[in-house]
Design an enzyme around this catalytic site. Structure first.
Site, mmCIF file in Angstrom:
data_model
loop_
_atom_site.group_PDB
_atom_site.id
_atom_site.type_symbol
_atom_site.label_atom_id
_atom_site.label_comp_id
_atom_site.label_asym_id
_atom_site.label_seq_id
_atom_site.Cartn_x
_atom_site.Cartn_y
_atom_site.Cartn_z
ATOM 1 N N LYS A 186 42.694 52.793 33.125
ATOM 2 C CA LYS A 186 41.738 53.510 34.065
ATOM 3 C C LYS A 186 41.114 55.610 33.866
ATOM 4 C CE LYS A 186 42.111 50.129 37.104
ATOM 5 N NZ LYS A 186 42.077 49.455 39.095
ATOM 6 N N HIS A 239 34.038 46.182 34.096
ATOM 7 C CA HIS A 239 35.133 45.908 35.281
ATOM 8 C C HIS A 239 34.488 46.540 37.005
ATOM 9 C CE1 HIS A 239 38.421 47.602 38.053
ATOM 10 N NE2 HIS A 239 39.189 47.295 36.559
ATOM 11 N N GLY A 263 45.127 47.160 42.888
ATOM 12 C CA GLY A 263 45.291 48.634 43.614
ATOM 13 C C GLY A 263 45.683 47.908 44.886
ATOM 14 N N SER A 302 47.330 43.857 40.471
ATOM 15 C CA SER A 302 48.690 43.915 41.385
ATOM 16 C C SER A 302 48.987 43.526 40.699
ATOM 17 C CB SER A 302 48.170 43.950 42.609
ATOM 18 O OG SER A 302 47.477 44.526 43.313
#
Ligand code: 13P
Length: 256
Positions: free
Chosen positions: A15, A99, A177, A217
């Protein structure tokens, strides 16, 4: 995973993190730690500004470099944008397309995602197409229909012979996240629905060769259970890809 038919792929998505000057050390470390990796394709998707360094450091290793986005046009008056041909010319092999962060913050639509998939393939890049539902959609029990529709729209007009170049990543938005990972069962169920959809579009043989990754995650503690699902062929990893040791642990779990 099902190694008989398809590759296991572990892809990091940095990212908007890390600095270009930190890239060489990271890739060198990852290269040393993954030198004996046998089964797994390793991809590191870095920001545009890091690509030159990353490609240079990854040369001759098992690590392929990917980008996190591309523009759909081949070239032209699109100030600030980067074409797939530019990425390919730098030595990039993969590009993340669609994304959820790009869909949410940068106006990406199913239509532009489809155009980017076409553009990537045309330039010889392998698109990693991201799909995934919001929490609201999951709470309404509509996640399978939602993901199937996203997939069909992303693949509109894509020829059967191109399917082997494509990677799908199922990334439920509520798991990105948040530390709240999908259960292996939930991810496996969507993975199977994705494969079923591929089968209906392209036939069983082509469908079984496509790697379907899970993202959201994923870390060294939960990767093994997730990768045990037959339709989870690897991971697209955000936070845990920022540390070479933790990314390497996930690669090890996938490479067993
Ligand atoms: P996290 O692994 O940080 O949840 O991010 C997942 C992701 O969005 C990868 O593309």
């Amino acid at each position: 995973m099902n190694r008989r038919y398809r590759k296991t792929v572990i892809a990091g998505n940095w990212k908007m993190n890390m600095l270009p000057s930190e890239t060489k050390d990271f890739v060198t470390r990852l290269r040393d730690e993954t030198a004996d990796c046998k089964w797994c394709d390793i991809v590191l998707c870095v920001p545009f500004t890091h690509i030159y360094q990353a490609v240079k450091a990854a040369k001759g290793t098992k690590i392929a470099i990917g980008a996190q986005n591309c523009h759909q046009a081949a070239k032209g008056a699109y100030t600030g944008e980067v074409s797939c041909a530019m990425l390919a010319d730098l030595g990039v092999k993969y590009v993340i397309v669609g994304h959820s962060e790009r869909r949410a913050y940068f106006g990406e639509t199913d239509e532009s995602v489809n155009q980017k998939v076409h553009a990537a393939l045309e330039a010889g890049l392998r698109p990693i197409i991201c799909l995934g539902e919001s929490l609201e959609i999951r709470e309404n029990g509509a996640e399978l229909d939602f993901v199937r529709t996203q997939l069909k729209l992303a693949l509109k007009g894509i020829a059967p012979q191109s399917l082997k170049k494509i990677i799908i990543a199922y990334e439920p938005i509520w798991a990105i996240g948040t530390g709240k990972i999908a259960t292996p069962r939930q991810a496996g169920e969507v993975g199977s629905a994705i494969r079923e959809t591929l089968r209906s579009l392209y036939g069983a043989r082509a469908a079984r060769g496509v790697s379907v990754l899970y993202g959201g995650s994923l870390n060294k503690d939960n990767a093994e259970a997730m990768l045990a699902m037959p339709d989870v062929d690897g991971g697209l990893i955000g936070g845990a890809s920022l540390d070479a040791a933790s990314l390497n642990s996930i690669i090890k779990a996938a490479d067993q």
